[in-house]
Every structure is written in structure tokens, then in C-alpha cells.
Design an enzyme around this catalytic site. Structure first.
Site, PDB file in Angstrom:
ATOM      1  N   SER A 143      41.167  36.507   6.780  1.00  0.00           N
ATOM      2  CA  SER A 143      39.746  36.858   6.777  1.00  0.00           C
ATOM      3  C   SER A 143      39.597  38.272   6.246  1.00  0.00           C
ATOM      4  O   SER A 143      40.529  39.087   6.328  1.00  0.00           O
ATOM      5  CB  SER A 143      39.182  36.781   8.199  1.00  0.00           C
ATOM      6  OG  SER A 143      37.875  37.341   8.260  1.00  0.00           O
ATOM      7  N   TYR A 156      39.454  38.138  17.384  1.00  0.00           N
ATOM      8  CA  TYR A 156      39.435  37.429  16.101  1.00  0.00           C
ATOM      9  C   TYR A 156      40.000  38.307  14.988  1.00  0.00           C
ATOM     10  O   TYR A 156      40.889  37.874  14.229  1.00  0.00           O
ATOM     11  CB  TYR A 156      38.011  37.003  15.755  1.00  0.00           C
ATOM     12  CG  TYR A 156      37.879  36.438  14.369  1.00  0.00           C
ATOM     13  CD1 TYR A 156      38.358  35.163  14.067  1.00  0.00           C
ATOM     14  CD2 TYR A 156      37.293  37.186  13.339  1.00  0.00           C
ATOM     15  CE1 TYR A 156      38.251  34.640  12.783  1.00  0.00           C
ATOM     16  CE2 TYR A 156      37.191  36.668  12.051  1.00  0.00           C
ATOM     17  CZ  TYR A 156      37.678  35.406  11.785  1.00  0.00           C
ATOM     18  OH  TYR A 156      37.578  34.892  10.512  1.00  0.00           O
TER      19      TYR A 156
END
Length: 262
Positions: A143, A156
Site C-alpha cells: 500500500s 494497517y
């Protein structure tokens, strides 16, 4: 057209979003597929459609990769079906946009199992046969959040930073042995992730799942160690390299705080 160097791909999180688009993109190239996710209904429908449209072999395995034993269960089923996977797409992932203490430890444990433990386990289990054949590809979906600390998405962002670092390390170990490991860092990409993460991404520049997949395949074929997807995401990646780390933390904190605590 360059011949695609892989024959059979395992795609995690294949029932929607980037994983589903990956399945169709690889099917166009004549690659046989093994799809895994939690939703049997969705996987069954996608598998039938892929077989009908592309005349390839498609299997699916129902698994919840937030359970740390699921990776071995998947590989055991591959062995039982005599399926040799030479391309692994670790796409399944989850996250939370929230104040750290507003989520339970159980939620964070599941996130770590899904984003890290199962990804590492599948890689560890499937890499030996790739090495035996001196050919293999591993695509790990990280990401843009992997590129800097992420206040209000701490677990995350940290899990995706692990994916990026882990992938690049394995690239260094195995690229000369015929194995390409590529980490993909998309920016804001509209998928079911936003809903499950309670992510307010309004106004944030984004990329489509289709662009993420096409860029991923290109990066893999070019044997790149990582790929930052999207122009705005690429430009933002320079910020942590230029500014002091504390400044970067404060920038992300201020941006995310407005979205998590409006």
C-alpha cells in the site's frame, strides 16, 4: 507479444476488488487459476464465468486467511489436487481507519494474521517448488501507506510496511534464482476495503483496480522489486524521503485526524 512465463496462479482475496480483476487479467493470458476467499458463492460465480469465457482451468478454495492455519490448509488442497502454482498473488488484506484504542485487540490480531502471517506462510510453503523449477513469481499487494507511519491506521500501515520490506528482502535473495518478488503500493483504490475499514477517502486522488493490476503485471514481467501505482501516489512517496520523519508523522496525523474524528 512476450509469452507469459507462468502457467498457474493462486490469488488470495479473489472474490472482489483487485483480486477479482487480477483473476480476469491473468485469465486473458491463458493462465490457469486457483482462487481463494471466504465467499463460496462469489468464487463459484467468478470461476464459472472465467471457465466459460477463457477456457482455462479454474479451481477455488474457501478460506479465511485471518486464521493463521489457513495457508497450510490451502497448500494441502493444492497438493491433493496435484496443482503446481508458479505465480502467487498475495492480495487479501484488511485495515482500519480509527483511533487505535477504538478497535479491539482481536480485530488487530486478525488484521496481522491476514496481512502478514498468512502472506508469509503461503510464500514459505510455495517458494520451494518454484525454486525447484527455477521459475516463479510472487506479487504482494502492499500500500502507499507502507511508505510512512500512519497515525489513525497504525496497525494497517505497519503491516503494509512489513509487506514492502519483506518482499524487497526476498527479491534480493531469490531474483538470481529465477524468482521475482514484487511489492505493489497502490494509493487510494475504490474497493470493498473502504467500507470494511470505515475509510473516508472523499477527495483523495485514486487509482482504479484495473490500473493497479495492469501496473502489477508489468512490474512483475520487468522483474521489478516494487511498484508505486498512480502519479499522485508516486509524487507523495517523495515526501518521507525529503522531510524529517517527525514532520511526516504530523502531516499524516493532521490529514487522518480530520477524516477519523470529524
Amino acid at each position: 507479444m512476450t509469452k507469459f512465463p507462468y502457467k498457474t496462479a493462486l490469488i488470495t482475496g479473489a472474490s472482489s476488488g483487485i483480486g477479482k480483476i487480477f483473476a480476469y487479467e491473468l485469465a486473458k493470458k491463458g493462465i490457469n487459476l486457483v482462487l481463494t476467499a471466504r465467499s463460496e458463492n462469489k468464487l463459484s460465480q467468478i470461476s464459472s464465468d472465467l471457465i466459460s469465457k477463457f477456457e482455462i482451468k479454474v479451481s477455488y478454495i474457501i478460506a479465511d486467511l485471518s486464521n493463521p492455519t489457513s495457508a497450510k490448509t490451502i497448500v494441502d488442497q493444492l497438493i491433493n489436487k496435484n496443482i503446481m502454482v508458479d505465480l502467487l498473488v498475495n492480495n487479501a488484506g484488511i485495515g482500519q481507519w480509527a483511533n487505535f484504542l477504538d478497535e479491539s485487540m482481536e480485530t488487530y490480531t486478525s488484521t496481522i494474521h491476514l496481512n502478514i502471517t498468512s502472506l508469509v506462510s503461503l510464500t514459505h510453503l510455495l517458494l520451494p517448488q518454484m525454486l525447484h523449477h527455477k521459475n516463479g513469481g510472487i506479487v504482494n499487494i502492499a500500500s502507499g501507506a507502507a511508505l510512512q507511519p500512519g497515525p489513525y491506521m497504525a496497525v494497517y500501515a505497519a503491516s503494509k510496511a512489513f509487506v514492502l520490506s519483506f518482499s524487497e528482502a526476498l527479491y534480493g535473495e531469490y531474483v538470481d534464482k529465477g524468482i521475482t518478488v514484487t511489492a505493489i503500493c497502490p494509493g487510494n483504490t475504490p474497493t470493498e476495503f473502504q467500507k470494511t475499514a470505515n475509510a473516508n477517502t472523499e477527495g483523495i486522488p485514486g487509482t482504479t483496480p484495473e490500473q493497479v493490476v495492469k501496473d502489477s503485471v508489468k512490474a512483475l514481467l520487468k522483474r521489478e522489486s516494487n511498484k508505486i501505482v498512480g502519479t499522485s501516489n508516486y509524487l507523495l512517496s517523495f515526501v518521507p524521503r525529503i522531510l524529517p520523519r517527525k514532520t511526516v508523522i504530523n502531516l499524516v496525523k493532521n490529514m487522518m485526524n480530520k477524516r477519523v474524528n470529524p
